[in-house]
Scaffold this motif. Structure first.
Motif, PDB file in Angstrom:
ATOM      1  N   ARG A  36      11.166 -13.071   8.888  1.00 52.83           N
ATOM      2  CA  ARG A  36      10.812 -14.279   8.102  1.00 52.83           C
ATOM      3  C   ARG A  36       9.245 -14.830   8.643  1.00 52.83           C
ATOM      4  NH1 ARG A  36      15.062 -17.525   6.105  1.00 52.83           N
ATOM      5  NH2 ARG A  36      14.523 -19.359   6.983  1.00 52.83           N
ATOM      6  N   ARG A  37       8.994 -15.997   8.323  1.00 52.09           N
ATOM      7  CA  ARG A  37       7.728 -16.627   8.666  1.00 52.09           C
ATOM      8  C   ARG A  37       8.059 -17.897   9.643  1.00 52.09           C
ATOM      9  NH1 ARG A  37       6.292 -13.205   4.456  1.00 52.09           N
ATOM     10  NH2 ARG A  37       4.061 -12.613   4.279  1.00 52.09           N
ATOM     11  N   VAL A  38       6.998 -18.447  10.168  1.00 50.39           N
ATOM     12  CA  VAL A  38       7.336 -19.517  10.987  1.00 50.39           C
ATOM     13  C   VAL A  38       6.029 -20.504  11.123  1.00 50.39           C
ATOM     14  CG1 VAL A  38       8.769 -18.268  12.774  1.00 50.39           C
ATOM     15  CG2 VAL A  38       6.305 -18.603  13.428  1.00 50.39           C
ATOM     16  N   MET A  39       6.409 -21.604  11.513  1.00 49.04           N
ATOM     17  CA  MET A  39       5.420 -22.585  11.355  1.00 49.04           C
ATOM     18  C   MET A  39       5.942 -23.661  12.229  1.00 49.04           C
ATOM     19  SD  MET A  39       5.290 -24.726   7.898  1.00 49.04           S
ATOM     20  CE  MET A  39       3.765 -26.029   8.447  1.00 49.04           C
ATOM     21  N   ASP A  40       5.061 -24.459  13.330  1.00 51.02           N
ATOM     22  CA  ASP A  40       5.462 -25.321  14.299  1.00 51.02           C
ATOM     23  C   ASP A  40       5.473 -26.609  13.627  1.00 51.02           C
ATOM     24  OD1 ASP A  40       6.667 -26.152  16.564  1.00 51.02           O
ATOM     25  OD2 ASP A  40       4.563 -26.579  17.560  1.00 51.02           O
ATOM     26  N   MET A  41       6.334 -26.908  12.701  1.00 48.74           N
ATOM     27  CA  MET A  41       6.434 -28.185  11.996  1.00 48.74           C
ATOM     28  C   MET A  41       7.879 -28.254  11.341  1.00 48.74           C
ATOM     29  SD  MET A  41       4.961 -30.977  11.724  1.00 48.74           S
ATOM     30  CE  MET A  41       3.387 -30.450  12.296  1.00 48.74           C
ATOM     31  N   ASN A  42       8.478 -29.490  11.318  1.00 52.60           N
ATOM     32  CA  ASN A  42       9.726 -29.483  10.296  1.00 52.60           C
ATOM     33  C   ASN A  42       9.453 -29.502   9.000  1.00 52.60           C
ATOM     34  OD1 ASN A  42      10.774 -29.815  13.042  1.00 52.60           O
ATOM     35  ND2 ASN A  42      11.326 -32.003  12.719  1.00 52.60           N
ATOM     36  N   ASP A  43       9.753 -28.734   8.148  1.00 52.70           N
ATOM     37  CA  ASP A  43       9.460 -28.585   6.805  1.00 52.70           C
ATOM     38  C   ASP A  43      10.701 -27.891   6.061  1.00 52.70           C
ATOM     39  OD1 ASP A  43       8.250 -28.483   4.323  1.00 52.70           O
ATOM     40  OD2 ASP A  43       6.346 -27.557   4.984  1.00 52.70           O
ATOM     41  N   ARG A  44      11.444 -28.853   5.416  1.00 55.51           N
ATOM     42  CA  ARG A  44      12.814 -28.225   4.999  1.00 55.51           C
ATOM     43  C   ARG A  44      12.363 -27.385   3.656  1.00 55.51           C
ATOM     44  NH1 ARG A  44      13.509 -33.543   4.488  1.00 55.51           N
ATOM     45  NH2 ARG A  44      15.261 -33.708   5.986  1.00 55.51           N
ATOM     46  N   ALA A  45      11.152 -27.788   3.138  1.00 56.46           N
ATOM     47  CA  ALA A  45      11.065 -27.265   1.889  1.00 56.46           C
ATOM     48  C   ALA A  45      10.628 -25.822   1.921  1.00 56.46           C
ATOM     49  CB  ALA A  45       9.582 -27.739   1.214  1.00 56.46           C
ATOM     50  N   LEU A  46      10.402 -25.175   3.275  1.00 57.76           N
ATOM     51  CA  LEU A  46      10.123 -24.056   3.279  1.00 57.76           C
ATOM     52  C   LEU A  46      11.303 -23.116   3.848  1.00 57.76           C
ATOM     53  CD1 LEU A  46       6.535 -24.202   5.062  1.00 57.76           C
ATOM     54  CD2 LEU A  46       7.172 -23.399   2.712  1.00 57.76           C
ATOM     55  N   ARG A  47      12.314 -23.798   4.012  1.00 58.44           N
ATOM     56  CA  ARG A  47      13.678 -22.844   4.545  1.00 58.44           C
ATOM     57  C   ARG A  47      13.968 -21.728   3.526  1.00 58.44           C
ATOM     58  NH1 ARG A  47      17.324 -28.196   5.226  1.00 58.44           N
ATOM     59  NH2 ARG A  47      16.504 -28.832   7.389  1.00 58.44           N
ATOM     60  N   ASP A  48      13.671 -21.962   2.419  1.00 60.93           N
ATOM     61  CA  ASP A  48      14.165 -20.693   1.385  1.00 60.93           C
ATOM     62  C   ASP A  48      12.925 -20.706   0.383  1.00 60.93           C
ATOM     63  OD1 ASP A  48      15.715 -18.727   0.570  1.00 60.93           O
ATOM     64  OD2 ASP A  48      17.616 -20.184   0.709  1.00 60.93           O
ATOM     65  N   CYS A  49      12.381 -19.571   0.456  1.00 62.12           N
ATOM     66  CA  CYS A  49      11.081 -19.428  -0.636  1.00 62.12           C
ATOM     67  C   CYS A  49      10.908 -18.091  -1.203  1.00 62.12           C
ATOM     68  CB  CYS A  49       9.867 -20.117  -0.212  1.00 62.12           C
ATOM     69  SG  CYS A  49       9.411 -19.505   1.631  1.00 62.12           S
ATOM     70  N   VAL A  50      10.177 -17.997  -2.270  1.00 61.22           N
ATOM     71  CA  VAL A  50       9.832 -16.794  -2.574  1.00 61.22           C
ATOM     72  C   VAL A  50       8.138 -16.535  -2.721  1.00 61.22           C
ATOM     73  CG1 VAL A  50       9.617 -15.436  -4.781  1.00 61.22           C
ATOM     74  CG2 VAL A  50      11.552 -16.927  -4.426  1.00 61.22           C
ATOM     75  N   THR A  51       7.987 -15.221  -2.133  1.00 59.41           N
ATOM     76  CA  THR A  51       6.631 -14.940  -1.913  1.00 59.41           C
ATOM     77  C   THR A  51       6.108 -13.884  -2.784  1.00 59.41           C
ATOM     78  OG1 THR A  51       7.366 -13.377  -0.178  1.00 59.41           O
ATOM     79  CG2 THR A  51       6.617 -15.460   0.804  1.00 59.41           C
ATOM     80  N   SER A  52       4.889 -13.945  -2.774  1.00 61.70           N
ATOM     81  CA  SER A  52       4.121 -12.641  -3.689  1.00 61.70           C
ATOM     82  C   SER A  52       4.275 -12.863  -5.121  1.00 61.70           C
ATOM     83  CB  SER A  52       4.543 -11.378  -3.333  1.00 61.70           C
ATOM     84  OG  SER A  52       4.529 -10.976  -1.777  1.00 61.70           O
ATOM     85  N   LEU A  53       4.403 -14.214  -5.541  1.00 60.44           N
ATOM     86  CA  LEU A  53       4.242 -14.129  -7.151  1.00 60.44           C
ATOM     87  C   LEU A  53       2.959 -14.124  -7.414  1.00 60.44           C
ATOM     88  CD1 LEU A  53       6.719 -17.520  -7.315  1.00 60.44           C
ATOM     89  CD2 LEU A  53       7.087 -14.816  -7.619  1.00 60.44           C
ATOM     90  N   GLY A  54       2.756 -13.909  -8.774  1.00 63.73           N
ATOM     91  CA  GLY A  54       1.357 -14.129  -9.260  1.00 63.73           C
ATOM     92  C   GLY A  54       0.811 -12.721  -9.703  1.00 63.73           C
ATOM     93  N   GLY A  55       1.843 -11.862  -9.969  1.00 64.87           N
ATOM     94  CA  GLY A  55       1.164 -10.508 -10.748  1.00 64.87           C
ATOM     95  C   GLY A  55       0.894  -9.269  -9.479  1.00 64.87           C
ATOM     96  N   VAL A  56       0.563  -8.056 -10.098  1.00 67.49           N
ATOM     97  CA  VAL A  56       0.228  -7.047  -9.434  1.00 67.49           C
ATOM     98  C   VAL A  56      -0.550  -7.103  -8.090  1.00 67.49           C
ATOM     99  CG1 VAL A  56      -0.651  -4.694  -9.732  1.00 67.49           C
ATOM    100  CG2 VAL A  56       0.912  -5.977 -11.440  1.00 67.49           C
ATOM    101  N   ALA A  57      -1.522  -7.950  -8.223  1.00 67.96           N
ATOM    102  CA  ALA A  57      -2.524  -7.829  -7.179  1.00 67.96           C
ATOM    103  C   ALA A  57      -1.934  -8.687  -5.790  1.00 67.96           C
ATOM    104  CB  ALA A  57      -3.788  -8.763  -7.710  1.00 67.96           C
ATOM    105  N   ASN A  58      -0.866  -9.286  -6.101  1.00 68.04           N
ATOM    106  CA  ASN A  58      -0.317 -10.291  -5.006  1.00 68.04           C
ATOM    107  C   ASN A  58       0.773  -9.230  -4.451  1.00 68.04           C
ATOM    108  OD1 ASN A  58      -2.243 -12.072  -5.435  1.00 68.04           O
ATOM    109  ND2 ASN A  58      -1.005 -13.257  -6.703  1.00 68.04           N
ATOM    110  N   GLY A  59       1.402  -8.280  -4.728  1.00 70.20           N
ATOM    111  CA  GLY A  59       2.292  -7.439  -3.994  1.00 70.20           C
ATOM    112  C   GLY A  59       3.606  -7.687  -4.879  1.00 70.20           C
ATOM    113  N   PHE A  60       4.757  -7.632  -4.085  1.00 70.21           N
ATOM    114  CA  PHE A  60       6.111  -7.642  -4.631  1.00 70.21           C
ATOM    115  C   PHE A  60       6.947  -8.675  -4.680  1.00 70.21           C
ATOM    116  CE2 PHE A  60       4.702  -3.202  -4.029  1.00 70.21           C
ATOM    117  CZ  PHE A  60       4.992  -2.596  -5.090  1.00 70.21           C
ATOM    118  N   TRP A  63       0.804  -1.174  -0.213  1.00 72.63           N
ATOM    119  CA  TRP A  63       0.169   0.019   0.071  1.00 72.63           C
ATOM    120  C   TRP A  63       0.754   1.193   0.021  1.00 72.63           C
ATOM    121  CZ3 TRP A  63      -4.474  -0.127  -1.536  1.00 72.63           C
ATOM    122  CH2 TRP A  63      -5.390  -1.437  -1.382  1.00 72.63           C
ATOM    123  N   GLY A  64       2.037   1.226  -0.590  1.00 75.07           N
ATOM    124  CA  GLY A  64       2.594   2.439  -0.806  1.00 75.07           C
ATOM    125  C   GLY A  64       4.019   2.741  -0.072  1.00 75.07           C
ATOM    126  N   ASN A  65       4.185   1.683   0.787  1.00 76.06           N
ATOM    127  CA  ASN A  65       5.361   1.801   1.578  1.00 76.06           C
ATOM    128  C   ASN A  65       5.885   3.180   2.175  1.00 76.06           C
ATOM    129  OD1 ASN A  65       7.731   0.905   2.871  1.00 76.06           O
ATOM    130  ND2 ASN A  65       8.897   0.442   0.622  1.00 76.06           N
TER     131      ASN A  65
END
Length: 558
Positions: free
Chosen positions: A166-190, A152-154
């Motif tokens: 970073r984000r957290v969850m209470d589970m061992n999940d190595r697939a989430l160690r390194d990821c990219v967020t907000s994919l999918g175009g303008v409506a989803n952010g940067f 919303w304009g930063n």
């Protein structure tokens, strides 16, 4: 005769209504918020009224470096609490809550074992009273509000490349160690690169465990540094206006949980930072409340004394103004043999030489704990295969270190099997010989603090850090964070950063891979070696064995 399993013993427990357990500590019914019949939270209002009470004696239970043979630290904590009650000392125990990560991964539950357990075991190892869910929600609310602010304009001019939260969850999940967020175009952010840690590594967990009340909690949450601007100036959670809502989410989670042991003695189970990647102690509010209500409080610090006890002394005691009256160091003959080079499959055979070869690991922990000015007793947690000669070898070694070792059979016999240790611990605590002091002063530089722990506790030659890390530490000192203690993230299996290096290694270096500033919790995290802040599941996770039986009971959780 076949021994009953931990879960069979726990199911046969005769639990008393939690109101009766509270009554025994002088907590009126109206100040207990019940979760079913056997667990309750203690109200903040009641805790506030305890300030005038004198503190009881504080006993810390710690251990040697863990091996696959098992040490039984929580079991000994619970057993000693029951044992002290059995010899007439009004005692409460304080332990951490269990994370779902290890429950479904490798380690299994965390509520003691045999006839030294805290119940209800299933609840404590699963959702319990929802504290970890609240911490996860508060942490991720802040993450959502940061990305939303940028979208919303930063207005705060956050540098998207320098968002540290970073984000957290209470589970061992190595697939989430390194990821990219907000994919999918303008409506989803940067789009940006980020990752997940396990909830127990969250700074929100550390804050909950170190905060003294709700006001302190909100102040610390507001102090969290979440990102930096292009000019490297910090952005705080309060700048994002997240601290109020986070406090609301954590209001109930801040209240300590009261449960009971198999012998119906009070147990506070609250908070749960891991000791290898976080500070490894239950909450300050649970410990200080217990100290105001009981004559003795037995608490534990995670993993070996090189991690849990060091952080208990240098972080928790320093922050909360606590001082342990005695330390119990848990060891097993089996673990001594493994440290002495015996394979797990061969532990059943008597091998006094291997026991002696493995004892230097125990010896180093004794020296380290004594260096804090605190008296140490070794508890030999008895296994049925231990021989008299092996037990004698441990006792003789410990005597040569100027301490004493006492054989404990609480797993098999409950409090009756640990009265010798209880009497000795009470004697030491009453004698007032403890001269506790943290290992380093507040005003030492951050890198020197890291190096002090590396040299004096791990017995390394040096701490290794490249220029970028040293510059980062100096920048934080310039910003006024130089007086913070350090929280070492390191493998629990060795004094070194190599998990396979057992015993008492010397001549190693401690490589610092990354440093993180936890300004709200009030410490700097030094990530050493290959340690992960988001563990993975093993090839065959415990989750594969967990399910409900025909009677609707949980099987395979332990």
């Amino acid at each position: 005769m076949a021994h009953k399993t931990d879960i069979e013993i726990a199911r046969e427990a005769t639990k008393r209504p939690i109101q009766e357990i509270g009554e025994g500590l002088g907590i009126p019914v109206e100040h207990l918020l019940p979760f079913g019949h056997d667990k309750a939270k203690v109200s903040a209002e009641f805790i506030k009224g305890l300030n005038g009470n004198e503190n009881g004696k504080l006993i810390l239970v710690t251990a040697i470096n863990p091996t696959p043979a098992g040490e039984g630290k929580t079991t000994t904590t619970v057993g000693l609490g029951d044992g002290l009650n059995a010899i007439g000392k009004k005692t409460a125990i304080c332990i951490r809550e269990a994370s779902l990560g290890p429950c479904f991964g490798m380690k299994g539950g965390a509520a003691g074992g045999g006839y030294a357990q805290v119940v209800p075991m299933e609840d404590m190892n699963l959702h319990f009273t929802g504290d970890f869910h609240a911490i996860t929600s508060a942490h991720n609310l802040l993450a959502a509000m940061i990305d939303n602010h940028i979208y919303w304009g930063n207005a705060l001019e956050i540098d998207e490349r320098r968002v540290t939260w970073r984000r957290v969850m209470d589970m061992n999940d190595r697939a989430l160690r390194d990821c990219v967020t907000s994919l999918g175009g303008v409506a989803n952010g940067f789009p940006r690169q980020t990752g997940f840690d396990i909830t127990v590594a969250s700074e929100v967990m550390a804050i909950l465990c170190l905060a003294t009340d709700l006001d302190d909690l909100q102040k610390r949450l507001g102090d969290i540094i979440v990102a930096y601007r292009r000019d490297r100036s910090p952005i705080y959670a309060r700048d994002i206006k997240a601290d109020g809502a986070m406090t609301v989410l954590l209001q109930q989670a801040m209240q300590p949980n009261l449960v009971q042991t198999l012998e119906n003695n009070p147990a506070f189970v609250h908070g749960g930072p891991f000791a290898n990647i976080a500070h490894g102690c239950n909450s300050v509010i649970a410990t200080t409340t217990a100290l105001k209500l009981a004559d003795y409080v037995v608490t534990e610090a995670g993993f070996g004394a090189d991690l849990g006890a060091e952080k208990f002394m240098n972080i928790k005691c320093r922050k909360a103004g606590l001082a342990p009256d005695a330390v119990v160091l848990v060891a097993t003959v089996r673990a001594m043999k493994m440290n002495g080079g015996v394979a797990k499959g061969d532990l059943g055979r008597e091998d006094v030489e291997a026991v002696e070869a493995g004892c230097p690991n125990l010896g180093r922990h004794i020296e380290n704990v004594k260096s804090f000015g605190v008296p140490v007793v070794v508890a030999i947690n008895h296994f049925s295969g231990d021989t008299e000669a092996e037990i004698a070898a441990v006792k003789t070694y410990v005597e040569s270190m100027g301490s004493e070792a006492i054989l404990c059979k609480h797993w098999e016999k409950g409090s009756a099997g640990i009265t010798d240790l209880a009497e000795r611990v009470a004697e030491i605590a009453e004698s007032g010989v403890s001269q506790f002091a943290p290992l380093y002063p507040d005003d030492m530089s951050l890198f020197d603090k890291i190096e002090t722990i590396a040299k004096r506790i791990y017995r390394a030659d040096e701490a290794l850090a490249d220029q970028k890390i040293r510059d980062q530490l100096r920048a934080w000192e310039a910003d006024g964070y130089g007086d913070l203690p350090v929280c070492m993230a390191k493998t629990q299996y060795s004094f070194s950063t190599d998990p396979n290096l057992r015993g008492a290694p010397v001549g190693h270096g401690v490589p610092v891979r990354e440093v993180r500033l936890s300004a709200g919790a009030g410490f700097v995290v030094a990530i050493c070696g290959e340690i992960m802040t988001m563990p993975g599941l093993p090839r065959v996770p415990s989750a594969e064995q967990i399910g409900l039986n025909e009677a609707g009971q949980i099987e395979g959780l332990f």
